[in-house]
Enzyme design. Sequence first.
Site, PDB file in Angstrom:
ATOM      1  N   HIS A  38     -33.178 -12.479  50.069  1.00 32.56           N
ATOM      2  CA  HIS A  38     -34.579 -12.065  50.242  1.00 32.56           C
ATOM      3  C   HIS A  38     -35.547 -12.953  49.455  1.00 32.56           C
ATOM      4  O   HIS A  38     -36.474 -13.542  50.048  1.00 32.56           O
ATOM      5  CB  HIS A  38     -34.746 -10.584  49.877  1.00 32.56           C
ATOM      6  CG  HIS A  38     -36.174 -10.147  49.778  1.00 32.56           C
ATOM      7  ND1 HIS A  38     -37.029 -10.146  50.859  1.00 32.56           N
ATOM      8  CD2 HIS A  38     -36.908  -9.715  48.704  1.00 32.56           C
ATOM      9  CE1 HIS A  38     -38.219  -9.726  50.466  1.00 32.56           C
ATOM     10  NE2 HIS A  38     -38.178  -9.464  49.170  1.00 32.56           N
ATOM     11  N   HIS A  43     -39.441 -12.740  41.913  1.00 34.04           N
ATOM     12  CA  HIS A  43     -40.417 -11.652  41.988  1.00 34.04           C
ATOM     13  C   HIS A  43     -39.838 -10.249  41.828  1.00 34.04           C
ATOM     14  O   HIS A  43     -40.576  -9.301  41.546  1.00 34.04           O
ATOM     15  CB  HIS A  43     -41.250 -11.746  43.287  1.00 34.04           C
ATOM     16  CG  HIS A  43     -40.552 -11.285  44.534  1.00 34.04           C
ATOM     17  ND1 HIS A  43     -39.831 -12.131  45.334  1.00 34.04           N
ATOM     18  CD2 HIS A  43     -40.487 -10.069  45.111  1.00 34.04           C
ATOM     19  CE1 HIS A  43     -39.350 -11.452  46.361  1.00 34.04           C
ATOM     20  NE2 HIS A  43     -39.722 -10.201  46.251  1.00 34.04           N
ATOM     21  N   GLU A  78     -38.305  -5.869  37.968  1.00 27.52           N
ATOM     22  CA  GLU A  78     -38.189  -4.495  38.490  1.00 27.52           C
ATOM     23  C   GLU A  78     -36.740  -4.052  38.640  1.00 27.52           C
ATOM     24  O   GLU A  78     -36.374  -2.936  38.288  1.00 27.52           O
ATOM     25  CB  GLU A  78     -38.907  -4.420  39.848  1.00 27.52           C
ATOM     26  CG  GLU A  78     -38.937  -3.029  40.420  1.00 27.52           C
ATOM     27  CD  GLU A  78     -39.421  -3.025  41.852  1.00 27.52           C
ATOM     28  OE1 GLU A  78     -39.164  -2.036  42.537  1.00 27.52           O
ATOM     29  OE2 GLU A  78     -40.019  -4.029  42.294  1.00 27.52           O
ATOM     30  N   ASP A  79     -35.900  -4.930  39.180  1.00 29.23           N
ATOM     31  CA  ASP A  79     -34.541  -4.524  39.561  1.00 29.23           C
ATOM     32  C   ASP A  79     -33.444  -4.956  38.592  1.00 29.23           C
ATOM     33  O   ASP A  79     -32.305  -4.530  38.723  1.00 29.23           O
ATOM     34  CB  ASP A  79     -34.204  -5.101  40.954  1.00 29.23           C
ATOM     35  CG  ASP A  79     -35.124  -4.550  42.033  1.00 29.23           C
ATOM     36  OD1 ASP A  79     -35.719  -3.485  41.788  1.00 29.23           O
ATOM     37  OD2 ASP A  79     -35.245  -5.175  43.100  1.00 29.23           O
ATOM     38  N   ASP A 137     -43.518 -11.627  50.829  1.00 29.97           N
ATOM     39  CA  ASP A 137     -42.489 -10.619  50.560  1.00 29.97           C
ATOM     40  C   ASP A 137     -42.485  -9.563  51.667  1.00 29.97           C
ATOM     41  O   ASP A 137     -41.441  -9.208  52.221  1.00 29.97           O
ATOM     42  CB  ASP A 137     -42.781  -9.986  49.191  1.00 29.97           C
ATOM     43  CG  ASP A 137     -41.894  -8.779  48.889  1.00 29.97           C
ATOM     44  OD1 ASP A 137     -40.665  -8.927  48.968  1.00 29.97           O
ATOM     45  OD2 ASP A 137     -42.429  -7.704  48.572  1.00 29.97           O
ATOM     46  N   ASP A 140     -57.985  -8.148  82.195  1.00 31.49           N
ATOM     47  CA  ASP A 140     -58.946  -8.819  83.068  1.00 31.49           C
ATOM     48  C   ASP A 140     -59.739  -9.882  82.327  1.00 31.49           C
ATOM     49  O   ASP A 140     -60.394 -10.705  82.924  1.00 31.49           O
ATOM     50  CB  ASP A 140     -59.936  -7.786  83.664  1.00 31.49           C
ATOM     51  CG  ASP A 140     -59.424  -7.236  84.987  1.00 31.49           C
ATOM     52  OD1 ASP A 140     -58.386  -7.741  85.440  1.00 31.49           O
ATOM     53  OD2 ASP A 140     -60.040  -6.313  85.540  1.00 31.49           O
TER      54      ASP A 140
END
Length: 700
Positions: free
Chosen positions: A48, A72, A76-77, A139, A259
Amino acid sequence: MYLFAGLKEQLETYLEPDQVEQIQQAYVVARDAHSGQLRSSGDPYITHPVAVARILSEYHFDPQTIMAALLHDVIEDCDVTKEDLAQQFGDQVAELVEGVSKLTQIKFRTRAEAQAENFRKMMMAMVQDIRVILIKLADRLHNMRTLGSLKPKKRRRVANETLEIYAPIALRLGMYGIRGELEDLGFSAQYPMRYRVLKESVRKARGNRKEIVNTIIDSIQQRLEADVLHARVVGRQKDLFSIYRKMKEKRASLTDVMDVYGFRVICDNEDTCYRILGFLHSLYIPIPGRFKDYIAIPKANGYQSLHTTLKGPHGLHIEVQIRTESMEQMAENGVAAHWLYKSNNDSNPAELKAREWMKSLMELQSRAGDSMEFIENVKIDLFPDEVFVFTPNGSIVVLPHGATPVDFAYAIHTDVGNSCIACKINRQIMPLSTPLSNGSTVEVITAPGAKPNPSWLSFVITGKARANIRHFLKHLRHDDALNLGERLLVQALGERSLDEFDDELKQKVATNTRHKNFEEVLVEIGLGRLAAIVIAHRLLPKEESAVESESADQKPLAIRGTEGLLVSYAKCCHPIPYEPIVAFVSAGRGIIIHRAGCKNVAKHQTDEHKFMPVQWEEGIQGEFVVELRVVVFNDRGILAKVTSVIADAEANIINIDIDQQDGVTNALNFTMTVRDRLHMANIIRKVRKHKFVSRIHRHK
């Protein structure tokens, strides 16, 4: 390293070898940090961030942005801190990574509140460095491309968020390419059945139209070549989501939407754009009111182009966009063009517009009460249709479609909006709620001491106006509540003044009632959430408290008519000065004044915590609403006669309702403003003496 190979190849086309080496180190850190983590598709998680970096490398972003894209998610992870990143890759990369992180460790009461707070933090990080939002968009784009592995419910939620927030942000930054893909992917995920049906229908319709499209392209191309104008003509296909949105908004069928044939003419310079426009208008008949010059007046995101709609062969409508090659690149890449096409210019138009927008975000943030209010205001401003209006000195102001003179006033300056009392549109005095139209000249009339009106919130459009009005009223309401609370408490204390009590005792009372300070206690009394008599008992010594509580009942609060937002007059009985009144204390709304005999409050008057005695202050001035019912004999011009008599008696008529009666008489119900009871009696006397009046009385 096989995952990094494709990205490395792309980076080597525009970066120095030592920069690529640095990015490779960031890849290794990200790979090791995400080791063992899998995406919902089952792929290693590192795929990712690499894909996000690939998307950004296509725009030739700087090494710091590419490194931040690879890293990035590590804060957080994974067990990686901002300080670790700053030490290895510098403060700039660490700041970017922190800006992009979703900050999910904060706990919120609701999911909506959590999303709003994350969004607010992301927007504020973007104000510090616009690359934060560009990484976030890349992202989101890769997440949308790989949405298929998520459960349907989560898929729809992510798609909805993309269509509501991320696609409009991409558009606001002028990145039409990314915005188009986000909308297409979001539409297919949120409404899969509608998407498939529409896609198939559009495919068939476009197949049938191919010949007509080619004919129109050939005729335009031949005309341009005959006049020695170098340009290329391409058929412009509307994307599926914009077709779907147009069908929904206009409640039109696919046939009606399809149209319209779209074309783009791309040439070498601005001068040629205008010459091509002239030749097209001589080739096909232009449709009035459908021409827009976004070259002279660019859109809010820096987009530039000439737009015109023509009546082509067989009466078909042809939409044409005329622009230069640089405008085409700018339209496709927006802010990202700054990195993709570096030039001697300081900034591209999209970037300048983005900076203006970010400056306004800072003001919205300072005015908004909470994250939910902030996101509401930003979503209003995320690129609606626009109107272009002029200031009296000829400057152009761009506002959203449906904006009013109040929005215009706040767009000029917050102080102009706050002190606005009236406006002129094209030299005519007009109501402040009038929607502005393209090309109008707007002049705002201000007055010193004027204040925003709460009713403005019902018609203002822009986030800036809404946030500033709310901010002002919030403080005004606080000040009103403080003043009223102090008056109510002084009344409850009887003969004692608040200054007689020391600060220590006041703070003790505040602490015992679970408030930070005594000012908060006074505000709560003013808002009707605390009973003044209860606080008075806490302040007074016990023996004095018993005496004061008896005498407090006989001392009414004087109503001045200037108390502000927290004293209002009941609409059921419309009390006016010098008639007996009573006050009903409503939690959160303050004091509501009723006539003493009003049946809506009579049965509750024994409740000492909700009711209190009040009286009009001597010499009270102002205008007070009253309703009079006039029964008149049917006659031509009777309404004009009655209104003339009332106007001569110096009353301002707000509203008139007519009740048809027995054919001989009609009942006219007037809502008007009077100064006091004597003024009302004088109006009744003057109206009653006319022969066409059967009877007149105050409406109950």
